[in-house]
Write a protein that holds these residues in place. Sequence first.
Motif, PDB file in Angstrom:
ATOM      1  N   SER A  72       0.826  -1.211   0.000  1.00  0.00           N
ATOM      2  CA  SER A  72       0.000   0.000   0.000  1.00  0.00           C
ATOM      3  C   SER A  72       0.856   1.254   0.000  1.00  0.00           C
ATOM      4  O   SER A  72       0.468   2.285  -0.527  1.00  0.00           O
ATOM      5  N   SER A  73       2.042   1.197   0.595  1.00  0.00           N
ATOM      6  CA  SER A  73       2.950   2.327   0.586  1.00  0.00           C
ATOM      7  C   SER A  73       4.303   1.867   0.070  1.00  0.00           C
ATOM      8  O   SER A  73       4.766   0.771   0.394  1.00  0.00           O
ATOM      9  N   GLN A  74       4.941   2.697  -0.782  1.00  0.00           N
ATOM     10  CA  GLN A  74       6.243   2.334  -1.318  1.00  0.00           C
ATOM     11  C   GLN A  74       7.376   2.671  -0.347  1.00  0.00           C
ATOM     12  O   GLN A  74       8.524   2.390  -0.639  1.00  0.00           O
ATOM     13  N   PHE A  75       7.040   3.268   0.815  1.00  0.00           N
ATOM     14  CA  PHE A  75       8.076   3.689   1.742  1.00  0.00           C
ATOM     15  C   PHE A  75       7.651   3.450   3.181  1.00  0.00           C
ATOM     16  O   PHE A  75       6.473   3.518   3.512  1.00  0.00           O
ATOM     17  N   SER A  76       8.636   3.173   4.012  1.00  0.00           N
ATOM     18  CA  SER A  76       8.407   3.080   5.444  1.00  0.00           C
ATOM     19  C   SER A  76       9.347   4.047   6.136  1.00  0.00           C
ATOM     20  O   SER A  76      10.500   4.225   5.716  1.00  0.00           O
ATOM     21  N   LYS A  77       8.884   4.688   7.181  1.00  0.00           N
ATOM     22  CA  LYS A  77       9.697   5.652   7.907  1.00  0.00           C
ATOM     23  C   LYS A  77      10.858   4.949   8.614  1.00  0.00           C
ATOM     24  O   LYS A  77      10.684   3.884   9.193  1.00  0.00           O
ATOM     25  N   GLU A  78      12.016   5.561   8.548  1.00  0.00           N
ATOM     26  CA  GLU A  78      13.184   5.041   9.273  1.00  0.00           C
ATOM     27  C   GLU A  78      13.251   5.787  10.610  1.00  0.00           C
ATOM     28  O   GLU A  78      13.716   6.928  10.683  1.00  0.00           O
ATOM     29  N   THR A  79      12.737   5.153  11.650  1.00  0.00           N
ATOM     30  CA  THR A  79      12.602   5.807  12.948  1.00  0.00           C
ATOM     31  C   THR A  79      13.719   5.387  13.909  1.00  0.00           C
ATOM     32  O   THR A  79      14.432   4.412  13.674  1.00  0.00           O
ATOM     33  N   SER A  80      13.825   6.171  14.981  1.00  0.00           N
ATOM     34  CA  SER A  80      14.746   5.879  16.100  1.00  0.00           C
ATOM     35  C   SER A  80      16.199   5.800  15.660  1.00  0.00           C
ATOM     36  O   SER A  80      17.014   5.113  16.305  1.00  0.00           O
ATOM     37  N   ALA A  81      16.549   6.495  14.599  1.00  0.00           N
ATOM     38  CA  ALA A  81      17.948   6.533  14.172  1.00  0.00           C
ATOM     39  C   ALA A  81      18.682   7.641  14.920  1.00  0.00           C
ATOM     40  O   ALA A  81      18.077   8.579  15.445  1.00  0.00           O
ATOM     41  N   SER A  82      19.991   7.521  14.971  1.00  0.00           N
ATOM     42  CA  SER A  82      20.837   8.579  15.511  1.00  0.00           C
ATOM     43  C   SER A  82      21.421   9.343  14.334  1.00  0.00           C
ATOM     44  O   SER A  82      22.129   8.770  13.504  1.00  0.00           O
ATOM     45  N   VAL A  83      21.093  10.631  14.246  1.00  0.00           N
ATOM     46  CA  VAL A  83      21.559  11.469  13.136  1.00  0.00           C
ATOM     47  C   VAL A  83      22.352  12.628  13.716  1.00  0.00           C
ATOM     48  O   VAL A  83      21.851  13.357  14.582  1.00  0.00           O
ATOM     49  N   ARG A  84      23.576  12.763  13.277  1.00  0.00           N
ATOM     50  CA  ARG A  84      24.381  13.866  13.797  1.00  0.00           C
ATOM     51  C   ARG A  84      25.250  14.459  12.703  1.00  0.00           C
ATOM     52  O   ARG A  84      25.544  13.811  11.690  1.00  0.00           O
ATOM     53  N   PHE A  95      20.770  15.744  15.674  1.00  0.00           N
ATOM     54  CA  PHE A  95      19.428  16.001  15.180  1.00  0.00           C
ATOM     55  C   PHE A  95      18.419  15.342  16.116  1.00  0.00           C
ATOM     56  O   PHE A  95      18.674  14.268  16.668  1.00  0.00           O
ATOM     57  N   GLU A  96      17.244  15.973  16.248  1.00  0.00           N
ATOM     58  CA  GLU A  96      16.165  15.437  17.072  1.00  0.00           C
ATOM     59  C   GLU A  96      15.050  14.916  16.165  1.00  0.00           C
ATOM     60  O   GLU A  96      14.647  15.582  15.212  1.00  0.00           O
ATOM     61  N   GLU A  97      14.553  13.740  16.471  1.00  0.00           N
ATOM     62  CA  GLU A  97      13.460  13.165  15.687  1.00  0.00           C
ATOM     63  C   GLU A  97      12.144  13.777  16.162  1.00  0.00           C
ATOM     64  O   GLU A  97      11.574  13.350  17.154  1.00  0.00           O
ATOM     65  N   LYS A  98      11.672  14.783  15.435  1.00  0.00           N
ATOM     66  CA  LYS A  98      10.440  15.474  15.828  1.00  0.00           C
ATOM     67  C   LYS A  98       9.200  14.725  15.370  1.00  0.00           C
ATOM     68  O   LYS A  98       8.185  14.710  16.057  1.00  0.00           O
ATOM     69  N   ASN A  99       9.262  14.153  14.181  1.00  0.00           N
ATOM     70  CA  ASN A  99       8.193  13.317  13.653  1.00  0.00           C
ATOM     71  C   ASN A  99       8.814  12.007  13.192  1.00  0.00           C
ATOM     72  O   ASN A  99      10.041  11.900  13.041  1.00  0.00           O
ATOM     73  N   MET A 100       7.990  11.009  12.957  1.00  0.00           N
ATOM     74  CA  MET A 100       8.504   9.700  12.554  1.00  0.00           C
ATOM     75  C   MET A 100       9.346   9.817  11.288  1.00  0.00           C
ATOM     76  O   MET A 100       8.857  10.226  10.236  1.00  0.00           O
ATOM     77  N   ASN A 112      32.937  28.294   6.571  1.00  0.00           N
ATOM     78  CA  ASN A 112      34.301  28.047   6.100  1.00  0.00           C
ATOM     79  C   ASN A 112      34.840  26.690   6.536  1.00  0.00           C
ATOM     80  O   ASN A 112      36.021  26.394   6.323  1.00  0.00           O
ATOM     81  N   VAL A 113      33.986  25.877   7.142  1.00  0.00           N
ATOM     82  CA  VAL A 113      34.389  24.564   7.639  1.00  0.00           C
ATOM     83  C   VAL A 113      33.604  23.493   6.894  1.00  0.00           C
ATOM     84  O   VAL A 113      32.444  23.683   6.553  1.00  0.00           O
ATOM     85  N   ARG A 114      34.239  22.337   6.663  1.00  0.00           N
ATOM     86  CA  ARG A 114      33.532  21.231   6.017  1.00  0.00           C
ATOM     87  C   ARG A 114      32.817  20.370   7.062  1.00  0.00           C
ATOM     88  O   ARG A 114      33.233  20.294   8.222  1.00  0.00           O
ATOM     89  N   TYR A 115      31.734  19.713   6.601  1.00  0.00           N
ATOM     90  CA  TYR A 115      30.905  18.934   7.512  1.00  0.00           C
ATOM     91  C   TYR A 115      30.589  17.579   6.896  1.00  0.00           C
ATOM     92  O   TYR A 115      30.625  17.402   5.673  1.00  0.00           O
ATOM     93  N   ARG A 116      30.236  16.631   7.786  1.00  0.00           N
ATOM     94  CA  ARG A 116      29.845  15.287   7.354  1.00  0.00           C
ATOM     95  C   ARG A 116      28.647  14.840   8.177  1.00  0.00           C
ATOM     96  O   ARG A 116      28.634  14.997   9.403  1.00  0.00           O
ATOM     97  N   LEU A 117      27.647  14.283   7.492  1.00  0.00           N
ATOM     98  CA  LEU A 117      26.467  13.754   8.169  1.00  0.00           C
ATOM     99  C   LEU A 117      26.697  12.290   8.517  1.00  0.00           C
ATOM    100  O   LEU A 117      27.162  11.514   7.685  1.00  0.00           O
ATOM    101  N   GLU A 118      26.356  11.917   9.750  1.00  0.00           N
ATOM    102  CA  GLU A 118      26.496  10.534  10.211  1.00  0.00           C
ATOM    103  C   GLU A 118      25.132  10.006  10.627  1.00  0.00           C
ATOM    104  O   GLU A 118      24.420  10.640  11.392  1.00  0.00           O
ATOM    105  N   ILE A 119      24.768   8.840  10.109  1.00  0.00           N
ATOM    106  CA  ILE A 119      23.485   8.206  10.408  1.00  0.00           C
ATOM    107  C   ILE A 119      23.748   6.818  10.964  1.00  0.00           C
ATOM    108  O   ILE A 119      24.469   6.018  10.347  1.00  0.00           O
ATOM    109  N   ASN A 120      23.192   6.535  12.115  1.00  0.00           N
ATOM    110  CA  ASN A 120      23.259   5.205  12.705  1.00  0.00           C
ATOM    111  C   ASN A 120      21.833   4.715  12.908  1.00  0.00           C
ATOM    112  O   ASN A 120      21.077   5.286  13.695  1.00  0.00           O
ATOM    113  N   SER A 121      21.452   3.673  12.167  1.00  0.00           N
ATOM    114  CA  SER A 121      20.083   3.181  12.233  1.00  0.00           C
ATOM    115  C   SER A 121      19.837   2.428  13.526  1.00  0.00           C
ATOM    116  O   SER A 121      20.783   1.983  14.205  1.00  0.00           O
ATOM    117  N   ALA A 122      18.557   2.245  13.852  1.00  0.00           N
ATOM    118  CA  ALA A 122      18.197   1.480  15.042  1.00  0.00           C
ATOM    119  C   ALA A 122      18.652   0.031  14.921  1.00  0.00           C
ATOM    120  O   ALA A 122      18.871  -0.654  15.928  1.00  0.00           O
TER     121      ALA A 122
END
Length: 393
Positions: A72-84, A95-100, A112-122
């Motif tokens: 019924s849906s082509q996607f499922s929410k990836e919840t409870s991950a750690s995103v920084r 990052f704070e998970e405000k919605n699912m 002037n600084v470079r950044y990297r996103l880190e995601i750790n799934s549940a």
Amino acid sequence: MKRIGKTYCLPITKLTVLCSVIGIMLLGACRDPFEPEVTETDLGILVVEGFIETNGEESKIILSRTAPVGQSSQFSKETSASVRLNSESGETWFFEEKNMGEYSLTATLDNNVRYRLEINSAGGRQYLSEWMQPVVSPEIGELGFIRDQNGVEIYVSAQGNEAAQYFLWTYEEHWIFRPAVRTVFKYNPETKNVESRRDDERIDLCWNSNVFPKIILQNAARFENNTILQRELVRIRPNDERLMQRYSILVKQRAINQETYDFWEILRRNSDDIGGIFSPLPSLIRSNIEPISNPDETVIGFVSIGQSASKRLYIDNADVAPWPVTIEDYKFCRMETDTILVANYSSAFGSGQRLPAAPVMVETTTIGFYPVRRDCADCTLRGSNVKPEFWED
């Protein structure tokens, strides 16, 4: 903005193949349905969407996973991950998970600084973005509109430079609309009488919105002095309800690097240009998110970072008049001509499916009301009667 996953992953379940019979002259043509074989395998591909703002505005990262075709849906929410977000200088923001599946951060960052996103799934899987250098967008030069025989074109102008040559625009639309039949009355089941509505109960004026429209791209290097003049954002066709009374568009302009531009351009071609026999074949979409736990895993999405610019435009009906409006939902709506007498209020209005529309008077006395179907008079069935916080009258 259109969901990245939705634009890229929606399955093609039926294609049309054109065939023709050619002799001395073209005699006819036919269309044969083609049913491709579609795998039911649950790949669970991670889809990452988002833009990181450096100017203190809210940044959002949306995480989801693809689902098998046929669900019924082509996607499922990836919840409870750690995103920084990690900086080259050693700082970290969470990052704070405000919605699912929706992660939010509000922070002022050094451009002037470079950044990297880190995601750790549940589930214990780790993902890292490439190092990203923020790109600062110039201010929006002009946001305006042109009224012509084809409706109203809303356009944007911008001045690029060596550091900002590739542009991406997103926008949100809000507008006032009114139902086919307007009423300021309601039936009160407690008093069994018809009363006037309070301001917060109004159903004769509502707001509607479009907050996930298409994305607009432009390469300023194609133009003299990197000047982009009147790039069309939105075309509002005649009779469109958006210009019924008052319309607002908020445009956000982002300067992006070439890699980000190429990603969105491929995505645009895959979603907008495919469908005809001379259209391009789907292109491979790369991602700047790397799977660390399993290098063979596929990830979809492209995250970028920078300082955006925004501007809001209002258009009133008087600015484009005459502008007749057609709303299909109200096509067959009329106020009924039978009088509902006071003694019949409960049976006529008690269910809420019909509403009192206009009083029937004998001299100075109200003896009843003309009724109307609720779906013809209650604009909250297709919008909101709560004024947006930003709205200016």
